[in-house]
Design an enzyme around this catalytic site. Structure first.
Site, PDB file in Angstrom:
ATOM      1  N   GLU A   1     -19.300  50.930 -47.914  1.00 14.32           N
ATOM      2  CA  GLU A   1     -18.315  51.526 -47.016  1.00 14.32           C
ATOM      3  C   GLU A   1     -19.014  52.511 -46.081  1.00 14.32           C
ATOM      4  O   GLU A   1     -20.049  53.097 -46.424  1.00 14.32           O
ATOM      5  CB  GLU A   1     -17.233  52.236 -47.816  1.00 14.32           C
ATOM      6  CG  GLU A   1     -16.378  51.311 -48.661  1.00 14.32           C
ATOM      7  CD  GLU A   1     -15.554  50.346 -47.820  1.00 14.32           C
ATOM      8  OE1 GLU A   1     -15.070  50.759 -46.739  1.00 14.32           O
ATOM      9  OE2 GLU A   1     -15.404  49.185 -48.232  1.00 14.32           O
TER      10      GLU A   1
ATOM     11  N   ARG B   1     -13.423  40.154 -41.053  1.00 12.73           N
ATOM     12  CA  ARG B   1     -14.184  40.587 -42.236  1.00 12.73           C
ATOM     13  C   ARG B   1     -15.148  39.464 -42.583  1.00 12.73           C
ATOM     14  O   ARG B   1     -14.729  38.314 -42.723  1.00 12.73           O
ATOM     15  CB  ARG B   1     -13.200  40.848 -43.386  1.00 12.73           C
ATOM     16  CG  ARG B   1     -13.849  41.079 -44.759  1.00 12.73           C
ATOM     17  CD  ARG B   1     -14.531  42.429 -44.808  1.00 12.73           C
ATOM     18  NE  ARG B   1     -14.670  42.894 -46.181  1.00 12.73           N
ATOM     19  CZ  ARG B   1     -15.629  42.498 -47.025  1.00 12.73           C
ATOM     20  NH1 ARG B   1     -16.534  41.621 -46.631  1.00 12.73           N
ATOM     21  NH2 ARG B   1     -15.687  42.985 -48.246  1.00 12.73           N
TER      22      ARG B   1
ATOM     23  N   ARG C   1      -7.011  40.841 -41.697  1.00  9.09           N
ATOM     24  CA  ARG C   1      -8.270  40.519 -41.028  1.00  9.09           C
ATOM     25  C   ARG C   1      -8.655  39.078 -41.332  1.00  9.09           C
ATOM     26  O   ARG C   1      -8.470  38.601 -42.462  1.00  9.09           O
ATOM     27  CB  ARG C   1      -9.381  41.455 -41.501  1.00  9.09           C
ATOM     28  CG  ARG C   1      -9.171  42.914 -41.175  1.00  9.09           C
ATOM     29  CD  ARG C   1     -10.291  43.778 -41.719  1.00  9.09           C
ATOM     30  NE  ARG C   1     -10.406  43.684 -43.171  1.00  9.09           N
ATOM     31  CZ  ARG C   1     -11.273  44.377 -43.903  1.00  9.09           C
ATOM     32  NH1 ARG C   1     -12.117  45.211 -43.300  1.00  9.09           N
ATOM     33  NH2 ARG C   1     -11.312  44.244 -45.214  1.00  9.09           N
TER      34      ARG C   1
END
Length: 202
Positions: free
Chosen positions: A77, A69, A120
């Site tokens: 999104e 990320r 992540r």
């Protein structure tokens, strides 16, 4: 003089066995916490990974088995829509396409130590000498999320990317669509990620 001093001295009763037991428990708990932190310091060491990237959306990629990320930014999104010239358009897909153009045919290198709730790696990534985190905000396809505030302001003034129209900030969009809202990538968020890494069982 000695008589006055003796009068001022206070009597300290001996500690009860229960109080001594609590003191020992506290000491062992502190010692155990120190041992745990030392044993897991490798979890917060800076990790570096390089390779060919798969672009997931406007602020996340996959390098091999590592999901990453982009730190300090927040992109729409993938399914999010924004408004421009009175009509909706798929700004989430546009943001992903912008990131895909930046990494096309290039080796990507990322570094970072934090992990989010999805495990992540929160990293700063480059491709062909271009800082991907910075470029996404600079081109108006992501907003600042703990860093790059000056670049967000510049993109807003130029009216580029999502700033060419109107939109909900990704964090607010996730909230209204009942999606998990991740912590802001600031000092408080970093502390939460550090604690998560220390307490993670595996």
């Amino acid at each position: 003089m000695s008589r006055n001093w003796s009068r001022r001295r206070r009597y300290t009763p001996p500690r009860s066995p229960f109080r001594k037991f609590l003191d020992y428990c506290l000491a062992f708990a502190i010692l155990g916490l120190i041992v745990l932190i030392v044993a897991r310091l490798d979890r917060v060491e800076t990790r570096q990974t390089t390779g060919s990237a798969i672009v997931n959306d406007g602020d996340s990629i996959t390098l091999g088995a590592e999901r990453i990320r982009l730190l300090g930014i927040d992109a729409p999104e993938y399914t999010q829509t924004c408004q421009k010239d009175g009509a909706d358009y798929p700004c989430g897909r546009r943001s992903r396409e912008a990131l895909a153009r930046l990494v096309a045919g290039k080796s990507v290198s990322c570094s970072g130590w934090e992990r989010d709730r999805y495990n992540r790696l929160l990293g700063v990534c480059t491709a062909g000498g271009v800082d991907l985190n910075r470029a996404q905000v600079e081109q108006g396809w992501a907003v600042a999320y703990g860093d790059y505030d000056d670049l967000e302001q510049a993109a807003r003034q130029k009216g580029i990317g999502i700033w060419a129209g109107t939109f909900e900030r990704p964090r607010e969009w996730r909230d209204t669509h009942r999606m998990p809202v991740e912590p802001h990538h600031g000092s408080a968020g970093s502390m939460l990620n550090w604690l998560r890494e220390m307490l993670r069982l595996s």
